[in-house]
Scaffold this motif. Structure first.
Motif, PDB file in Angstrom:
ATOM      1  N   LEU A   1      13.390 -59.704 -38.414  1.00  0.00           N
ATOM      2  CA  LEU A   1      12.482 -58.813 -37.696  1.00  0.00           C
ATOM      3  C   LEU A   1      13.270 -57.932 -36.745  1.00  0.00           C
ATOM      4  O   LEU A   1      14.243 -58.379 -36.141  1.00  0.00           O
ATOM      5  CB  LEU A   1      11.469 -59.620 -36.878  1.00  0.00           C
ATOM      6  CG  LEU A   1      10.590 -60.601 -37.642  1.00  0.00           C
ATOM      7  CD1 LEU A   1       9.697 -61.364 -36.671  1.00  0.00           C
ATOM      8  CD2 LEU A   1       9.762 -59.895 -38.676  1.00  0.00           C
ATOM      9  N   THR A   2      12.822 -56.689 -36.599  1.00  0.00           N
ATOM     10  CA  THR A   2      13.433 -55.770 -35.648  1.00  0.00           C
ATOM     11  C   THR A   2      12.361 -55.219 -34.714  1.00  0.00           C
ATOM     12  O   THR A   2      11.168 -55.270 -35.034  1.00  0.00           O
ATOM     13  CB  THR A   2      14.117 -54.589 -36.374  1.00  0.00           C
ATOM     14  OG1 THR A   2      13.116 -53.849 -37.086  1.00  0.00           O
ATOM     15  CG2 THR A   2      15.182 -55.076 -37.342  1.00  0.00           C
ATOM     16  N   GLN A   3      12.784 -54.674 -33.588  1.00  0.00           N
ATOM     17  CA  GLN A   3      11.840 -54.053 -32.661  1.00  0.00           C
ATOM     18  C   GLN A   3      11.210 -52.803 -33.261  1.00  0.00           C
ATOM     19  O   GLN A   3      10.071 -52.463 -32.959  1.00  0.00           O
ATOM     20  CB  GLN A   3      12.546 -53.675 -31.366  1.00  0.00           C
ATOM     21  CG  GLN A   3      12.919 -54.845 -30.509  1.00  0.00           C
ATOM     22  CD  GLN A   3      13.492 -54.399 -29.174  1.00  0.00           C
ATOM     23  OE1 GLN A   3      13.279 -53.274 -28.721  1.00  0.00           O
ATOM     24  NE2 GLN A   3      14.225 -55.280 -28.526  1.00  0.00           N
ATOM     25  N   GLU A   4      11.947 -52.111 -34.113  1.00  0.00           N
ATOM     26  CA  GLU A   4      11.504 -50.834 -34.648  1.00  0.00           C
ATOM     27  C   GLU A   4      10.350 -50.944 -35.640  1.00  0.00           C
ATOM     28  O   GLU A   4       9.675 -49.968 -35.909  1.00  0.00           O
ATOM     29  CB  GLU A   4      12.670 -50.102 -35.335  1.00  0.00           C
ATOM     30  CG  GLU A   4      13.736 -49.621 -34.381  1.00  0.00           C
ATOM     31  CD  GLU A   4      14.737 -50.719 -34.014  1.00  0.00           C
ATOM     32  OE1 GLU A   4      14.702 -51.812 -34.625  1.00  0.00           O
ATOM     33  OE2 GLU A   4      15.540 -50.482 -33.101  1.00  0.00           O
ATOM     34  N   ASN A   5      10.142 -52.119 -36.210  1.00  0.00           N
ATOM     35  CA  ASN A   5       9.105 -52.269 -37.225  1.00  0.00           C
ATOM     36  C   ASN A   5       8.340 -53.571 -36.982  1.00  0.00           C
ATOM     37  O   ASN A   5       8.609 -54.583 -37.607  1.00  0.00           O
ATOM     38  CB  ASN A   5       9.734 -52.262 -38.619  1.00  0.00           C
ATOM     39  CG  ASN A   5       8.724 -51.984 -39.705  1.00  0.00           C
ATOM     40  OD1 ASN A   5       7.572 -51.700 -39.427  1.00  0.00           O
ATOM     41  ND2 ASN A   5       9.165 -52.081 -40.929  1.00  0.00           N
ATOM     42  N   PRO A   6       7.358 -53.546 -36.081  1.00  0.00           N
ATOM     43  CA  PRO A   6       6.656 -54.779 -35.718  1.00  0.00           C
ATOM     44  C   PRO A   6       5.784 -55.323 -36.848  1.00  0.00           C
ATOM     45  O   PRO A   6       5.364 -54.593 -37.736  1.00  0.00           O
ATOM     46  CB  PRO A   6       5.799 -54.347 -34.526  1.00  0.00           C
ATOM     47  CG  PRO A   6       5.663 -52.874 -34.666  1.00  0.00           C
ATOM     48  CD  PRO A   6       6.889 -52.381 -35.355  1.00  0.00           C
TER      49      PRO A   6
ATOM     50  N   HIS B   1      -1.202 -65.414 -35.923  1.00  0.00           N
ATOM     51  CA  HIS B   1       0.029 -65.301 -35.149  1.00  0.00           C
ATOM     52  C   HIS B   1       0.714 -63.966 -35.427  1.00  0.00           C
ATOM     53  O   HIS B   1       0.406 -63.289 -36.403  1.00  0.00           O
ATOM     54  CB  HIS B   1       0.976 -66.466 -35.458  1.00  0.00           C
ATOM     55  CG  HIS B   1       1.415 -66.525 -36.884  1.00  0.00           C
ATOM     56  ND1 HIS B   1       0.593 -66.980 -37.894  1.00  0.00           N
ATOM     57  CD2 HIS B   1       2.574 -66.192 -37.479  1.00  0.00           C
ATOM     58  CE1 HIS B   1       1.236 -66.922 -39.047  1.00  0.00           C
ATOM     59  NE2 HIS B   1       2.452 -66.439 -38.822  1.00  0.00           N
ATOM     60  N   ARG B   2       1.622 -63.633 -34.528  1.00  0.00           N
ATOM     61  CA  ARG B   2       2.387 -62.383 -34.658  1.00  0.00           C
ATOM     62  C   ARG B   2       3.754 -62.581 -34.024  1.00  0.00           C
ATOM     63  O   ARG B   2       3.874 -62.650 -32.796  1.00  0.00           O
ATOM     64  CB  ARG B   2       1.666 -61.246 -33.963  1.00  0.00           C
ATOM     65  CG  ARG B   2       2.418 -59.943 -34.035  1.00  0.00           C
ATOM     66  CD  ARG B   2       1.653 -58.817 -33.348  1.00  0.00           C
ATOM     67  NE  ARG B   2       2.480 -57.639 -33.357  1.00  0.00           N
ATOM     68  CZ  ARG B   2       2.786 -56.923 -32.294  1.00  0.00           C
ATOM     69  NH1 ARG B   2       2.283 -57.241 -31.122  1.00  0.00           N
ATOM     70  NH2 ARG B   2       3.556 -55.879 -32.395  1.00  0.00           N
ATOM     71  N   PRO B   3       4.810 -62.686 -34.840  1.00  0.00           N
ATOM     72  CA  PRO B   3       6.153 -62.775 -34.278  1.00  0.00           C
ATOM     73  C   PRO B   3       6.623 -61.404 -33.805  1.00  0.00           C
ATOM     74  O   PRO B   3       6.316 -60.382 -34.423  1.00  0.00           O
ATOM     75  CB  PRO B   3       6.996 -63.286 -35.442  1.00  0.00           C
ATOM     76  CG  PRO B   3       6.258 -62.855 -36.659  1.00  0.00           C
ATOM     77  CD  PRO B   3       4.807 -62.802 -36.290  1.00  0.00           C
TER      78      PRO B   3
ATOM     79  N   PRO C   1      18.521 -58.069 -34.424  1.00  0.00           N
ATOM     80  CA  PRO C   1      17.389 -58.578 -35.209  1.00  0.00           C
ATOM     81  C   PRO C   1      17.123 -60.056 -34.940  1.00  0.00           C
ATOM     82  O   PRO C   1      18.042 -60.826 -34.657  1.00  0.00           O
ATOM     83  CB  PRO C   1      17.835 -58.367 -36.658  1.00  0.00           C
ATOM     84  CG  PRO C   1      18.845 -57.278 -36.597  1.00  0.00           C
ATOM     85  CD  PRO C   1      19.550 -57.462 -35.278  1.00  0.00           C
ATOM     86  N   LEU C   2      15.855 -60.432 -35.012  1.00  0.00           N
ATOM     87  CA  LEU C   2      15.434 -61.827 -34.919  1.00  0.00           C
ATOM     88  C   LEU C   2      15.484 -62.387 -36.333  1.00  0.00           C
ATOM     89  O   LEU C   2      14.742 -61.940 -37.209  1.00  0.00           O
ATOM     90  CB  LEU C   2      14.021 -61.917 -34.347  1.00  0.00           C
ATOM     91  CG  LEU C   2      13.438 -63.305 -34.154  1.00  0.00           C
ATOM     92  CD1 LEU C   2      14.248 -64.106 -33.147  1.00  0.00           C
ATOM     93  CD2 LEU C   2      11.988 -63.208 -33.714  1.00  0.00           C
ATOM     94  N   ILE C   3      16.393 -63.322 -36.581  1.00  0.00           N
ATOM     95  CA  ILE C   3      16.615 -63.855 -37.924  1.00  0.00           C
ATOM     96  C   ILE C   3      16.180 -65.308 -37.947  1.00  0.00           C
ATOM     97  O   ILE C   3      16.582 -66.101 -37.093  1.00  0.00           O
ATOM     98  CB  ILE C   3      18.095 -63.742 -38.332  1.00  0.00           C
ATOM     99  CG1 ILE C   3      18.535 -62.280 -38.257  1.00  0.00           C
ATOM    100  CG2 ILE C   3      18.306 -64.303 -39.735  1.00  0.00           C
ATOM    101  CD1 ILE C   3      20.012 -62.075 -38.489  1.00  0.00           C
ATOM    102  N   SER C   4      15.358 -65.647 -38.937  1.00  0.00           N
ATOM    103  CA  SER C   4      14.863 -67.018 -39.018  1.00  0.00           C
ATOM    104  C   SER C   4      14.808 -67.511 -40.454  1.00  0.00           C
ATOM    105  O   SER C   4      14.734 -66.718 -41.398  1.00  0.00           O
ATOM    106  CB  SER C   4      13.472 -67.111 -38.381  1.00  0.00           C
ATOM    107  OG  SER C   4      12.572 -66.254 -39.041  1.00  0.00           O
ATOM    108  N   LEU C   5      14.858 -68.826 -40.588  1.00  0.00           N
ATOM    109  CA  LEU C   5      14.583 -69.484 -41.858  1.00  0.00           C
ATOM    110  C   LEU C   5      13.132 -69.913 -41.809  1.00  0.00           C
ATOM    111  O   LEU C   5      12.683 -70.513 -40.836  1.00  0.00           O
ATOM    112  CB  LEU C   5      15.461 -70.723 -42.033  1.00  0.00           C
ATOM    113  CG  LEU C   5      16.937 -70.493 -42.280  1.00  0.00           C
ATOM    114  CD1 LEU C   5      17.671 -71.835 -42.297  1.00  0.00           C
ATOM    115  CD2 LEU C   5      17.152 -69.776 -43.591  1.00  0.00           C
TER     116      LEU C   5
END
Length: 122
Positions: free
Chosen positions: A40-45, A93-95, A102-106
């Protein structure tokens, strides 16, 4: 037993080339479960949504953010590297990525056939 080791560096070019989009890259899928890397990035919620047929576990690999949740998204939980988060079936929910990287998750789900509802007016 099947063991699959995922090396995040294998996705490095894709992770750091993502500037204006979110990326979901499937790692593996079986009839009763699936997993992916979510960036996820700030530019594309991401819009508020719920997975109506599955539970979700999220492990944060990199970045900072928060997840808004509840019927009116009036609850908040902070996300950072090392956070493990459980989201129950049907939970709205909304991450959100709040950091510069970037917020990177598994992401792990207990199905390989996910049904998601997106909410625009929560």
């Amino acid at each position: 037993m099947v063991v699959k080791v995922v090396n995040i560096e294998a996705y490095e070019d894709e992770i750091y080339s993502v500037q204006h989009t979110n990326l979901r890259k499937n790692i593996f899928s079986k009839p009763s479960m699936s997993s992916e890397i979510l960036i996820l990035t700030q530019e594309n919620p991401v819009l508020p949504h719920a997975h109506i047929n599955c539970e979700t576990m999220i492990y944060i690999l990199q970045g900072e953010g928060k997840i808004l949740y509840g019927d009116k998204l009036d609850k908040e939980f902070l996300l950072k590297e090392g956070t493990l988060l459980y989201i129950s079936k049907g939970e709205i929910h909304r991450p959100v990525c709040t950091g510069e990287v970037p917020l990177i998750s598994l992401v792990f789900r207990n199905t390989n056939n996910e049904y998601e509802i997106t909410y625009k007016n929560v």
